[in-house]
Enzyme design. Structure first.
Site, PDB file in Angstrom:
ATOM      1  N   CYS A 385       1.628  -0.807 -12.997  1.00  0.00           N
ATOM      2  CA  CYS A 385       2.301  -1.824 -12.181  1.00  0.00           C
ATOM      3  C   CYS A 385       3.596  -2.271 -12.870  1.00  0.00           C
ATOM      4  O   CYS A 385       4.551  -1.512 -12.875  1.00  0.00           O
ATOM      5  CB  CYS A 385       1.352  -2.973 -11.877  1.00  0.00           C
ATOM      6  N   HIS A 511      -2.986  -0.393  -9.440  1.00  0.00           N
ATOM      7  CA  HIS A 511      -3.863  -0.734 -10.570  1.00  0.00           C
ATOM      8  C   HIS A 511      -5.084   0.184 -10.618  1.00  0.00           C
ATOM      9  O   HIS A 511      -6.129  -0.143 -10.062  1.00  0.00           O
ATOM     10  CB  HIS A 511      -4.328  -2.190 -10.456  1.00  0.00           C
ATOM     11  N   GLU A 513      -7.070   0.635 -12.912  1.00  0.00           N
ATOM     12  CA  GLU A 513      -8.187   0.078 -13.698  1.00  0.00           C
ATOM     13  C   GLU A 513      -9.262  -0.585 -12.848  1.00  0.00           C
ATOM     14  O   GLU A 513     -10.350  -0.863 -13.328  1.00  0.00           O
ATOM     15  CB  GLU A 513      -7.657  -0.905 -14.755  1.00  0.00           C
TER      16      GLU A 513
HETATM   17  N1  GLN Z   1       5.721  -8.538 -11.461  1.00  0.00           N
HETATM   18  C1  GLN Z   1       5.694  -7.263 -10.835  1.00  0.00           C
HETATM   19  C2  GLN Z   1       5.726  -7.364  -9.319  1.00  0.00           C
HETATM   20  O1  GLN Z   1       5.422  -8.390  -8.774  1.00  0.00           O
HETATM   21  C3  GLN Z   1       4.489  -6.467 -11.299  1.00  0.00           C
HETATM   22  C4  GLN Z   1       3.182  -7.066 -10.880  1.00  0.00           C
HETATM   23  C5  GLN Z   1       2.014  -6.497 -11.641  1.00  0.00           C
HETATM   24  O2  GLN Z   1       2.197  -5.888 -12.681  1.00  0.00           O
HETATM   25  N2  GLN Z   1       0.816  -6.744 -11.175  1.00  0.00           N
HETATM   26  O3  GLN Z   1       6.034  -6.421  -8.662  1.00  0.00           O
END
Ligand code: GLN
Length: 538
Positions: A385, A511, A513
């Site tokens: 992410c 994600h 995970e």
């Molecule tokens: N801050 C980034 C976004 O909002 C990544 C978010 C995250 O890593 N969950 O896109």
């Protein structure tokens, strides 16, 4: 005729952080291995509507479900320890209960009655259990009640469960109370008094537990078992010891099996089930405890001092490690420190670098330098992410020479917004409202590392983010060597980036995970650990 759904309610007493979530999850594992279909859920007495906006310092990780619900990290344990797939229905908080009652009151649903905790709030809780039952095929629904018995907040939930157990028939409900048996070293004794008092608190509400699960550092002897049984009004065989596990949380089901918790529950609820075959689980645990190989992975983040902030990532590394017969030693590196010292000191001996998700710009420059270090030195890199966005920014700045490239999350006036909001999101300002949340489908391109890992062209992964790879820079970045290997099936948003002439360099916008399990590690995690092992042996 189909059997009625059976309910297990897991309450906690004496202190918090008892491992109630693990007890519930482990019971789920055991019941599933008995051939039963299990669903596990959590009731959280706090007033937040969901944990999505709580700081990791308060709460640890926010675990995202397939339907996009942002929930308590215990739901991660439930999904990892069993095959159940939770939904937003499975994490109810006091905040949601009150929100619903007030909504109903304002819309005149209560027909002018005085609105009260009992029955109006308790009804909402019971209705939710019924709704979950209707939508699920599970034989058994296990519900963990957060907090400690005796807390004001939890009272409402316990009262609702008391009523519910009478309504569905006491034979269909099993109450399990998890408590702590403190060991007083000076006296050399385990103490049962707090357990007695905590059970007395439950009985005051009208709940008589069927089984007491005692967290203990020491073995529970027959005298203490008999004492707890007498004072707590249960049979001695229904007092179960839950010892501190030595190596890994995946030992918990094996430990609870020693006192046959699953059989007690099964007998209590009149469930027809088999003796569990835990062979594969045991094999997994053995691999976690006694692996042949070892690697060191640096997790570069901003909440690294918090054990629980990246819980699912750490667990996914354990699963992937077991697959490759490898212990994954994680060193948690503070991105802020890399900003001050540069990456060489802390990263020079690691076998892999992982940058997890995150929000806000603290530590981002340190993360960018870590990604650069991984790219330039052939160290396996896995960005999740924010970690994927960081990889993109680093590549844009240092390879494409786009000076000042960054995400508009960190600098609205950047000359090169390589990561930015998509148009439809720009006007949404309500907290949480603009996030891309939950499972969606993506296409994986052939002839990529991603395809080699997944072995599939269509994948489904969970998201939680606002910003995206900016398509205006796609061609320039890709032609310089950061390849896009997966895009979302609906809008073509960039999902995975990779560098092909590098041992392992992958960034995923989603994600992974949240979908890794003990005997089914996530393919990217598995590939990452394999690459780390190869680097170590080279
Ligand atoms: N801050 C980034 C976004 O909002 C990544 C978010 C995250 O890593 N969950 O896109």
């Amino acid at each position: 005729m189909a059997h009625p759904t059976k309910y297990i309610f897991v309450t906690g007493g004496v202190v918090s952080s008892l491992g109630k979530g693990l007890a519930a999850a482990s019971l789920g594992t055991l019941l599933e291995h008995r051939g039963l279909d299990v669903l596990i859920q959590k009731f959280d007495p706090y007033l937040n509507v969901d944990p999505g906006t709580m700081s990791p310092y308060q709460h640890g990780e926010v675990y995202v479900l397939a339907d996009g619900a942002e929930t308590d990290l215990d739901l991660g344990h439930y999904e990892r320890f069993t095959n159940c797939e939770c939904s937003s229905l499975n994490n109810i908080t006091s905040g949601q209960v009150f929100e619903n009652v007030i909504k109903n009151e304002r819309s005149g649903k209560y027909l002018g009655k005085t609105v009260q905790f009992i029955p109006h709030c308790t009804d909402i809780i019971k209705d939710r259990i019924r709704e979950v039952t209707l939508k699920s095929d599970a034989d058994v629904i296990i519900t963990e009640i957060g907090g400690t018995t005796g807390d004001i907040e939890g009272h409402l939930f316990l009262e609702a469960l008391r009523q519910f157990s009478l309504e569905v028939g006491r034979d269909n409900v099993c109450f399990i109370h998890v408590t702590l048996l403190p060991y007083i070293a000076a006296a050399g004794e385990i103490k049962t008094k707090p357990t007695q008092q905590s059970v007395a608190k439950l009985r005051e509400i009208g709940i008589v537990p069927d089984i007491i699960v005692c967290r203990t550092e020491h073995d529970l002897d027959e005298d203490n078992r008999a004492k707890i049984a007498m004072f707590c009004n249960v049979e001695a065989k229904n007092v179960v010891a839950f010892r501190d596990v030595k190596h890994t949380i995946y030992e918990c089901p094996l430990d609870l099996r020693r006192d046959k918790l699953d059989r007690l529950v099964s007998d209590r609820l009149g469930l027809e089930s088999e003796t569990p075959d835990l062979e594969q689980w045991r094999h997994f645990v053995d691999r976690v405890i006694n692996p042949t190989h070892e690697v060191t992975i640096a997790v570069v983040g901003k909440y690294i001092e918090l054990q629980d902030a990246y819980k699912s990532i750490y667990e996914s590394l354990v699963h992937a490690g077991a697959k490759h017969d490898t212990r994954v030693n994680v060193i948690r590196v503070d991105a802020g420190q890399i900003e001050e010292e540069g990456p060489a000191t802390q990263l020079k001996d690691v076998d892999g670098i992982l940058i997890p998700g995150g929000f806000g710009d603290r530590g981002t420059e340190g993360k960018i330098r870590s990604a650069q270090f991984a790219r330039e030195n052939g160290v396996p890199y896995f960005g999740i992410c924010l970690g994927m966005q960081i990889a993109t920014i680093e590549f844009a700045r240092n390879v494409c020479k786009l000076d000042g490239a960054t995400s508009t999350e960190f600098d609205k006036n950047t000359p090169h917004p390589v990561i930015s909001l998509q148009e439809e999101q720009e006007n949404v300002t309500t907290m949480g409202a603009s996030m891309r949340l939950g499972s969606s489908e993506s296409v994986v391109y052939k002839d990529t590392k991603a395809f080699e890992l997944y072995g599939e062209e269509s994948i489904t992964e969970r998201h939680r983010h606002r910003y995206e790879f900016n398509p205006a820079y796609r061609e320039q970045i890709e032609s310089a060597g950061l390849k896009i290997s997966s895009v979302s099936a609906d809008h073509g948003l960039v999902e995975i980036v990779e560098i092909q002439n590098h041992p392992f360099y992958i960034g995923a916008q989603f994600h992974p995970e949240f979908q890794s399990k003990p005997n089914k590690p996530h393919p990217i995690f598995a590939g990452f650990v394999e690459a780390a092992l190869a680097k170590k042996n080279s």
